[in-house]
Scaffold this motif. Structure first.
Motif, PDB file in Angstrom:
ATOM      1  N   LEU A  78     -28.938  55.915 110.702  1.00  0.00           N
ATOM      2  CA  LEU A  78     -28.426  55.271 109.495  1.00  0.00           C
ATOM      3  C   LEU A  78     -29.486  54.441 108.781  1.00  0.00           C
ATOM      4  CD1 LEU A  78     -24.981  54.029 110.903  1.00  0.00           C
ATOM      5  CD2 LEU A  78     -25.476  56.151 109.661  1.00  0.00           C
ATOM      6  N   LEU A  79     -30.591  54.145 109.460  1.00  0.00           N
ATOM      7  CA  LEU A  79     -31.646  53.317 108.887  1.00  0.00           C
ATOM      8  C   LEU A  79     -32.495  54.158 107.935  1.00  0.00           C
ATOM      9  CD1 LEU A  79     -32.317  50.318 109.452  1.00  0.00           C
ATOM     10  CD2 LEU A  79     -34.190  51.108 110.896  1.00  0.00           C
ATOM     11  N   ASN A  80     -32.672  53.684 106.687  1.00  0.00           N
ATOM     12  CA  ASN A  80     -33.472  54.458 105.738  1.00  0.00           C
ATOM     13  C   ASN A  80     -34.961  54.324 106.032  1.00  0.00           C
ATOM     14  OD1 ASN A  80     -34.539  52.081 104.439  1.00  0.00           O
ATOM     15  ND2 ASN A  80     -32.618  51.903 103.314  1.00  0.00           N
ATOM     16  N   ARG A  81     -35.750  55.143 105.374  1.00  0.00           N
ATOM     17  CA  ARG A  81     -37.185  55.216 105.667  1.00  0.00           C
ATOM     18  C   ARG A  81     -37.884  53.882 105.435  1.00  0.00           C
ATOM     19  NH1 ARG A  81     -41.504  59.748 103.511  1.00  0.00           N
ATOM     20  NH2 ARG A  81     -43.404  58.620 104.116  1.00  0.00           N
ATOM     21  N   ALA A  82     -37.587  53.234 104.325  1.00  0.00           N
ATOM     22  CA  ALA A  82     -38.239  51.960 104.004  1.00  0.00           C
ATOM     23  C   ALA A  82     -37.958  50.912 105.079  1.00  0.00           C
ATOM     24  CB  ALA A  82     -37.770  51.469 102.639  1.00  0.00           C
ATOM     25  N   ALA A  83     -36.712  50.882 105.541  1.00  0.00           N
ATOM     26  CA  ALA A  83     -36.329  49.911 106.565  1.00  0.00           C
ATOM     27  C   ALA A  83     -37.036  50.212 107.888  1.00  0.00           C
ATOM     28  CB  ALA A  83     -34.817  49.936 106.762  1.00  0.00           C
ATOM     29  N   LYS A  84     -37.177  51.500 108.184  1.00  0.00           N
ATOM     30  CA  LYS A  84     -37.872  51.886 109.424  1.00  0.00           C
ATOM     31  C   LYS A  84     -39.338  51.497 109.377  1.00  0.00           C
ATOM     32  CE  LYS A  84     -34.863  55.736 110.771  1.00  0.00           C
ATOM     33  NZ  LYS A  84     -34.757  57.208 110.980  1.00  0.00           N
ATOM     34  N   GLU A  85     -39.983  51.709 108.215  1.00  0.00           N
ATOM     35  CA  GLU A  85     -41.387  51.351 108.068  1.00  0.00           C
ATOM     36  C   GLU A  85     -41.570  49.844 108.199  1.00  0.00           C
ATOM     37  OE1 GLU A  85     -42.772  52.950 104.401  1.00  0.00           O
ATOM     38  OE2 GLU A  85     -42.953  54.996 105.172  1.00  0.00           O
ATOM     39  N   GLU A  86     -40.643  49.104 107.621  1.00  0.00           N
ATOM     40  CA  GLU A  86     -40.702  47.645 107.716  1.00  0.00           C
ATOM     41  C   GLU A  86     -40.529  47.192 109.166  1.00  0.00           C
ATOM     42  OE1 GLU A  86     -38.352  43.718 105.917  1.00  0.00           O
ATOM     43  OE2 GLU A  86     -38.015  45.712 105.051  1.00  0.00           O
ATOM     44  N   LEU A  87     -39.652  47.874 109.874  1.00  0.00           N
ATOM     45  CA  LEU A  87     -39.408  47.540 111.278  1.00  0.00           C
ATOM     46  C   LEU A  87     -40.646  47.829 112.129  1.00  0.00           C
ATOM     47  CD1 LEU A  87     -37.237  46.505 113.175  1.00  0.00           C
ATOM     48  CD2 LEU A  87     -36.472  48.839 113.507  1.00  0.00           C
ATOM     49  N   ILE A  88     -41.292  48.952 111.889  1.00  0.00           N
ATOM     50  CA  ILE A  88     -42.510  49.296 112.619  1.00  0.00           C
ATOM     51  C   ILE A  88     -43.612  48.284 112.329  1.00  0.00           C
ATOM     52  CG2 ILE A  88     -44.373  50.980 112.815  1.00  0.00           C
ATOM     53  CD1 ILE A  88     -41.859  51.767 114.302  1.00  0.00           C
ATOM     54  N   ASP A  89     -43.726  47.863 111.070  1.00  0.00           N
ATOM     55  CA  ASP A  89     -44.738  46.866 110.700  1.00  0.00           C
ATOM     56  C   ASP A  89     -44.500  45.549 111.432  1.00  0.00           C
ATOM     57  OD1 ASP A  89     -45.992  48.607 108.996  1.00  0.00           O
ATOM     58  OD2 ASP A  89     -44.943  47.907 107.199  1.00  0.00           O
ATOM     59  N   SER A  90     -43.230  45.242 111.691  1.00  0.00           N
ATOM     60  CA  SER A  90     -42.895  43.976 112.353  1.00  0.00           C
ATOM     61  C   SER A  90     -43.256  43.972 113.836  1.00  0.00           C
ATOM     62  CB  SER A  90     -41.393  43.692 112.201  1.00  0.00           C
ATOM     63  OG  SER A  90     -40.624  44.567 113.017  1.00  0.00           O
ATOM     64  N   LEU A  91     -43.623  45.137 114.377  1.00  0.00           N
ATOM     65  CA  LEU A  91     -43.957  45.230 115.795  1.00  0.00           C
ATOM     66  C   LEU A  91     -45.382  44.789 116.094  1.00  0.00           C
ATOM     67  CD1 LEU A  91     -42.243  48.613 116.763  1.00  0.00           C
ATOM     68  CD2 LEU A  91     -41.435  46.286 117.187  1.00  0.00           C
ATOM     69  N   GLY A  92     -46.070  44.241 115.091  1.00  0.00           N
ATOM     70  CA  GLY A  92     -47.407  43.707 115.319  1.00  0.00           C
ATOM     71  C   GLY A  92     -48.494  44.561 114.688  1.00  0.00           C
ATOM     72  N   LYS A  93     -49.696  43.997 114.689  1.00  0.00           N
ATOM     73  CA  LYS A  93     -50.846  44.682 114.102  1.00  0.00           C
ATOM     74  C   LYS A  93     -51.212  45.904 114.929  1.00  0.00           C
ATOM     75  CE  LYS A  93     -55.560  43.842 112.487  1.00  0.00           C
ATOM     76  NZ  LYS A  93     -56.669  42.859 112.390  1.00  0.00           N
ATOM     77  N   LYS A  94     -51.497  46.996 114.236  1.00  0.00           N
ATOM     78  CA  LYS A  94     -51.810  48.253 114.925  1.00  0.00           C
ATOM     79  C   LYS A  94     -53.031  48.906 114.288  1.00  0.00           C
ATOM     80  CE  LYS A  94     -47.595  49.429 113.917  1.00  0.00           C
ATOM     81  NZ  LYS A  94     -47.067  48.067 113.683  1.00  0.00           N
ATOM     82  N   SER A  95     -53.667  49.778 115.067  1.00  0.00           N
ATOM     83  CA  SER A  95     -54.806  50.516 114.538  1.00  0.00           C
ATOM     84  C   SER A  95     -54.322  51.490 113.470  1.00  0.00           C
ATOM     85  CB  SER A  95     -55.515  51.278 115.657  1.00  0.00           C
ATOM     86  OG  SER A  95     -54.648  52.271 116.196  1.00  0.00           O
TER      87      SER A  95
END
Length: 203
Positions: A78-95
């Motif tokens: 049910l989570l849209n793409r923008a929300a998923k990207e925002e959630l992934i970004d919130s998991l910390g700095k990544k390469s």
């Protein structure tokens, strides 16, 4: 007994642990998680970023372990793409590689495979370092000698190749009734009583 059973299983395996692996990949993994983990490993290897990606995935795994609700949200259709990207970004700095990889997972609706992919990537990194993890599941806790027999059968028998270290872990599962299930890499050798009974029932 353990060696005899493993020798029988060896004859049934048509692929070696390491010899079937594609170029530059230490072991061949299958399934959705295996394919994605392999693609990530190959991309990271090209830019010497294997350790950086491993660190990224370890951090993400730790965050998911601390917040089960977060993992549920990642898997939600049910989570849209923008929300998923925002959630992934919130998991910390990544390469950069890890960031692009998760964008691919989002595009392909595979975020629900995150945990499995992380586990598969760990297997690839262990194999890259020459470490092979073997899980032996038995109905009761096995003695050290039995575990050593399993290790010797796998290494001296040639089922595991090109290794520097073999870690054998014993898991207890009373439901298998007896015998054992040996798992390493992408292979499973089922010598459990429950499996034999199931085959008898089919016959």
């Amino acid at each position: 007994m353990f060696r005899q059973s493993l020798n029988v299983a060896k004859a049934q395996l048509v692929r070696g642990y390491a010899t079937a692996a594609p170029s530059k990949v230490p072991i061949a993994l299958f399934g959705i998680d295996g394919k994605y983990a392999t693609a990530l490993f190959q991309a990271a290897a090209k830019t010497n970023a294997l350790a950086a990606v491993e660190s990224d995935l370890n951090n993400i795994e730790q965050r998911l372990s601390k917040n089960t609700r977060l993992e549920e949200v990642l898997s939600s259709p049910l989570l849209n793409r923008a929300a998923k990207e925002e959630l992934i970004d919130s998991l910390g700095k990544k390469s950069e590689i890890t960031t692009h990889f998760f964008k691919t997972l989002i595009e392909n609706n595979r975020l629900n495979e995150t945990r499995s992919i992380i586990t598969a990537y760990k297997s690839l990194m262990e194999a890259e370092r020459g470490i092979v993890s073997v899980t032996v599941t038995s109905a009761n806790r096995l003695a050290g000698k039995d575990l050593k027999d399993v290790k010797d059968s796998l290494t001296k028998g040639g089922l595991i190749k090109n290794y520097k270290e073999v870690n054998v872990v014993n898991k207890v599962n009373p439901s298998i009734l007896g015998g054992m299930v040996v798992e390493f890499g992408d292979y499973t050798i089922d010598m459990s009583v429950s499996s034999r009974l199931a085959k008898l029932e089919k016959l």
